[in-house]
Design a protein around this motif. Sequence first.
Motif, PDB file in Angstrom:
ATOM      1  N   ALA A  27       0.877  -1.219  -0.102  1.00 19.73           N
ATOM      2  CA  ALA A  27       0.100  -0.144   0.083  1.00 19.73           C
ATOM      3  C   ALA A  27       0.894   1.136   0.158  1.00 19.73           C
ATOM      4  CB  ALA A  27      -0.852   0.200   1.284  1.00 19.73           C
ATOM      5  N   LYS A  60       1.509 -11.429  -4.368  1.00 23.30           N
ATOM      6  CA  LYS A  60      -0.031 -11.371  -4.189  1.00 23.30           C
ATOM      7  C   LYS A  60      -0.453 -10.028  -4.580  1.00 23.30           C
ATOM      8  CE  LYS A  60      -3.388 -11.583  -0.361  1.00 23.30           C
ATOM      9  NZ  LYS A  60      -3.675 -11.859   1.101  1.00 23.30           N
ATOM     10  N   LYS A  69      -4.929   3.240   6.363  1.00 23.09           N
ATOM     11  CA  LYS A  69      -4.360   3.535   7.834  1.00 23.09           C
ATOM     12  C   LYS A  69      -4.087   5.056   7.991  1.00 23.09           C
ATOM     13  CE  LYS A  69      -3.650  -1.385   8.427  1.00 23.09           C
ATOM     14  NZ  LYS A  69      -3.022  -2.438   8.205  1.00 23.09           N
ATOM     15  N   PHE A  71      -5.672   7.354   6.400  1.00 20.45           N
ATOM     16  CA  PHE A  71      -6.881   8.219   6.075  1.00 20.45           C
ATOM     17  C   PHE A  71      -7.534   8.809   7.246  1.00 20.45           C
ATOM     18  CE2 PHE A  71      -8.063   6.410   1.541  1.00 20.45           C
ATOM     19  CZ  PHE A  71      -6.991   6.838   1.051  1.00 20.45           C
ATOM     20  N   GLY A 112      -5.280   3.307  -5.421  1.00 21.59           N
ATOM     21  CA  GLY A 112      -4.067   4.001  -6.140  1.00 21.59           C
ATOM     22  C   GLY A 112      -3.106   3.026  -6.692  1.00 21.59           C
ATOM     23  N   TYR A 144      -6.046   9.799  -7.435  1.00 19.44           N
ATOM     24  CA  TYR A 144      -4.806   9.849  -8.121  1.00 19.44           C
ATOM     25  C   TYR A 144      -4.849   9.909  -9.742  1.00 19.44           C
ATOM     26  CZ  TYR A 144      -2.096   9.578  -3.725  1.00 19.44           C
ATOM     27  OH  TYR A 144      -1.670   9.991  -2.483  1.00 19.44           O
ATOM     28  N   PHE A 232     -12.570  14.674  -4.661  1.00 14.37           N
ATOM     29  CA  PHE A 232     -11.953  13.840  -3.859  1.00 14.37           C
ATOM     30  C   PHE A 232     -11.808  14.371  -2.505  1.00 14.37           C
ATOM     31  CE2 PHE A 232      -8.208  12.007  -1.678  1.00 14.37           C
ATOM     32  CZ  PHE A 232      -8.458  10.719  -1.830  1.00 14.37           C
TER      33      PHE A 232
HETATM   34  N1  CO8 Z   1      -4.082   0.244   3.118  1.00 14.66           N
HETATM   35  C1  CO8 Z   1      -3.660  -0.435   4.178  1.00 14.66           C
HETATM   36  N2  CO8 Z   1      -3.252  -1.777   4.536  1.00 14.66           N
HETATM   37  C2  CO8 Z   1      -3.855  -2.641   3.431  1.00 14.66           C
HETATM   38  C3  CO8 Z   1      -4.423  -2.071   2.308  1.00 14.66           C
HETATM   39  C4  CO8 Z   1      -4.493  -0.661   2.121  1.00 14.66           C
HETATM   40  N3  CO8 Z   1      -5.096  -0.305   0.802  1.00 14.66           N
HETATM   41  N4  CO8 Z   1      -4.744  -3.035   1.528  1.00 14.66           N
HETATM   42  C5  CO8 Z   1      -4.496  -4.473   2.611  1.00 14.66           C
HETATM   43  N5  CO8 Z   1      -3.815  -3.747   3.488  1.00 14.66           N
HETATM   44  C6  CO8 Z   1      -3.373  -4.606   4.825  1.00 14.66           C
HETATM   45  C7  CO8 Z   1      -4.561  -5.524   5.481  1.00 14.66           C
HETATM   46  O1  CO8 Z   1      -4.972  -4.338   6.424  1.00 14.66           O
HETATM   47  C8  CO8 Z   1      -3.740  -6.334   6.086  1.00 14.66           C
HETATM   48  O2  CO8 Z   1      -2.944  -6.010   7.205  1.00 14.66           O
HETATM   49  P1  CO8 Z   1      -2.939  -6.776   8.519  1.00 14.66           P
HETATM   50  O3  CO8 Z   1      -2.371  -8.193   8.226  1.00 14.66           O
HETATM   51  O4  CO8 Z   1      -2.243  -5.815   9.586  1.00 14.66           O
HETATM   52  O5  CO8 Z   1      -4.617  -6.698   8.974  1.00 14.66           O
HETATM   53  C9  CO8 Z   1      -2.733  -7.054   5.067  1.00 14.66           C
HETATM   54  O6  CO8 Z   1      -2.668  -5.554   4.161  1.00 14.66           O
HETATM   55  C10 CO8 Z   1      -3.157  -8.108   4.099  1.00 14.66           C
HETATM   56  O7  CO8 Z   1      -4.521  -7.757   3.550  1.00 14.66           O
HETATM   57  P2  CO8 Z   1      -5.891  -8.907   3.962  1.00 14.66           P
HETATM   58  O8  CO8 Z   1      -5.683  -9.444   5.072  1.00 14.66           O
HETATM   59  O9  CO8 Z   1      -7.104  -7.746   3.816  1.00 14.66           O
HETATM   60  O10 CO8 Z   1      -5.834  -9.651   2.654  1.00 14.66           O
HETATM   61  P3  CO8 Z   1      -6.968 -10.468   1.765  1.00 14.66           P
HETATM   62  O11 CO8 Z   1      -6.189 -11.314   0.962  1.00 14.66           O
HETATM   63  O12 CO8 Z   1      -7.710 -10.863   2.676  1.00 14.66           O
HETATM   64  O13 CO8 Z   1      -7.205  -9.377   0.981  1.00 14.66           O
HETATM   65  C11 CO8 Z   1      -7.530  -7.295  -0.577  1.00 14.66           C
HETATM   66  C12 CO8 Z   1      -6.799  -8.563  -0.016  1.00 14.66           C
HETATM   67  C13 CO8 Z   1      -8.841  -7.621  -1.066  1.00 14.66           C
HETATM   68  C14 CO8 Z   1      -6.733  -6.526  -1.327  1.00 14.66           C
HETATM   69  C15 CO8 Z   1      -7.670  -6.560   0.649  1.00 14.66           C
HETATM   70  O14 CO8 Z   1      -6.764  -6.390   1.427  1.00 14.66           O
HETATM   71  C16 CO8 Z   1      -8.605  -5.150   0.565  1.00 14.66           C
HETATM   72  O15 CO8 Z   1      -9.619  -5.003   0.079  1.00 14.66           O
HETATM   73  N6  CO8 Z   1      -7.588  -4.146   0.412  1.00 14.66           N
HETATM   74  C17 CO8 Z   1      -8.045  -2.637   0.373  1.00 14.66           C
HETATM   75  C18 CO8 Z   1      -8.078  -2.373  -1.039  1.00 14.66           C
HETATM   76  C19 CO8 Z   1      -8.819  -0.845  -0.976  1.00 14.66           C
HETATM   77  O16 CO8 Z   1      -9.719  -0.438  -0.788  1.00 14.66           O
HETATM   78  N7  CO8 Z   1      -7.865  -0.141  -1.948  1.00 14.66           N
HETATM   79  C20 CO8 Z   1      -8.224   1.115  -2.211  1.00 14.66           C
HETATM   80  C21 CO8 Z   1      -7.588   2.300  -1.251  1.00 14.66           C
HETATM   81  S1  CO8 Z   1      -8.228   3.750  -1.303  1.00 14.66           S
HETATM   82  C22 CO8 Z   1      -7.263   4.538  -2.549  1.00 14.66           C
HETATM   83  O17 CO8 Z   1      -6.539   3.916  -3.208  1.00 14.66           O
HETATM   84  C23 CO8 Z   1      -7.306   5.812  -2.795  1.00 14.66           C
HETATM   85  C24 CO8 Z   1      -6.507   6.480  -3.955  1.00 14.66           C
HETATM   86  C25 CO8 Z   1      -6.378   7.873  -3.735  1.00 14.66           C
HETATM   87  C26 CO8 Z   1      -5.713   8.708  -3.032  1.00 14.66           C
HETATM   88  C27 CO8 Z   1      -5.484   9.861  -2.913  1.00 14.66           C
HETATM   89  C28 CO8 Z   1      -4.498  10.829  -1.948  1.00 14.66           C
HETATM   90  C29 CO8 Z   1      -4.815  10.709  -0.557  1.00 14.66           C
END
Ligand code: CO8
Length: 259
Positions: A27, A60, A69, A71, A112, A144, A232
């Motif tokens: 991330a 992965k 985290k 945000f 992102g 972004y 946004f």
């Molecule tokens: N941010 C922080 N931590 C993350 C993120 C993330 N985007 N994605 C995954 N992680 C962490 C999880 O919290 C977890 O940490 P922990 O073990 O400490 O709990 C670890 O990575 C592994 O993830 P999962 O246990 O969730 O793994 P799964 O296989 O069950 O799921 C997924 C994988 C489907 C990818 C799931 O992790 C998920 O849905 N992640 C979030 C995806 C998401 O919503 N991304 C969009 C974020 S918003 C964004 O990108 C906005 C962009 C614009 C920003 C503009 C400027 C500020």
Amino acid sequence: MIYQNLITEVKEHLLYITINREKSLNALNRSVLSELATVIDFAKHADEVRGVIITGAGEKAFVAGADIKEFADYDGKKGEELARDGQQKVFNAIENSPKPFIAAINGFALGGGLELAMACHIRIASENAKLGLPEVTLGLIPGYGGTQRLTQLVGKGRAIEMITTANMITAVQAEKFGLVNYVVAQTDLIGKAEEILNFVKQRAPLAVAAAIRAVIASVNEVDGYKVEVESFGKCFETSDFKEGVVAFLEKRKPQFVGK
Ligand code: CO8
């Protein structure tokens, strides 16, 4: 240069960048973005670099999005500032680079992360890759450049479907949509990127730079990015955004109320 969150190497005129936060699915936190801005600037000015390959550590994820985290303490103004700053120093800087960038998408490319891949000039996905813009599940929109670049790459209908449903698509669907150039086995991902850049390396560097500039100019005439950044920022003022982030951190489904 030593980075905390990136592994970088220049080999045979190619710069390899690996985003190295495997436990957080690579991330993009502020520190990663700041280091990316530095290495992108290095690539622009280093004569020995003729092309760049970006990937994520592990098998992965390419990048699972902005670091949710971080945000929690954002408000509208801060969200807008960070989106604008990130767009300029990382996402637009990649797109405007005189050297071609290839995203080697080795797994999840979400939010992102997909926006980072879309800022690159070419995308290659491994068979296990999943791509999507899930921001509306957090009460946000892409910040972004995603609303603009996804629309340019797949067209309005598919972009609106992907962004408003927040659903992920497979690598094969992404290839069909024109979102990625090739789908290959994960073990062949970097090799495929090298194969393309090995051709580019043989061509005239200034002509390559001019060609990229001209192609990018053809799609960036109006400032939809500004509209995206402002919208946004406004999302951060909603209670649905707070609910979306808390629900993610508490690992439960969000209850949105439309406020
Ligand atoms: N941010 C922080 N931590 C993350 C993120 C993330 N985007 N994605 C995954 N992680 C962490 C999880 O919290 C977890 O940490 P922990 O073990 O400490 O709990 C670890 O990575 C592994 O993830 P999962 O246990 O969730 O793994 P799964 O296989 O069950 O799921 C997924 C994988 C489907 C990818 C799931 O992790 C998920 O849905 N992640 C979030 C995806 C998401 O919503 N991304 C969009 C974020 S918003 C964004 O990108 C906005 C962009 C614009 C920003 C503009 C400027 C500020």
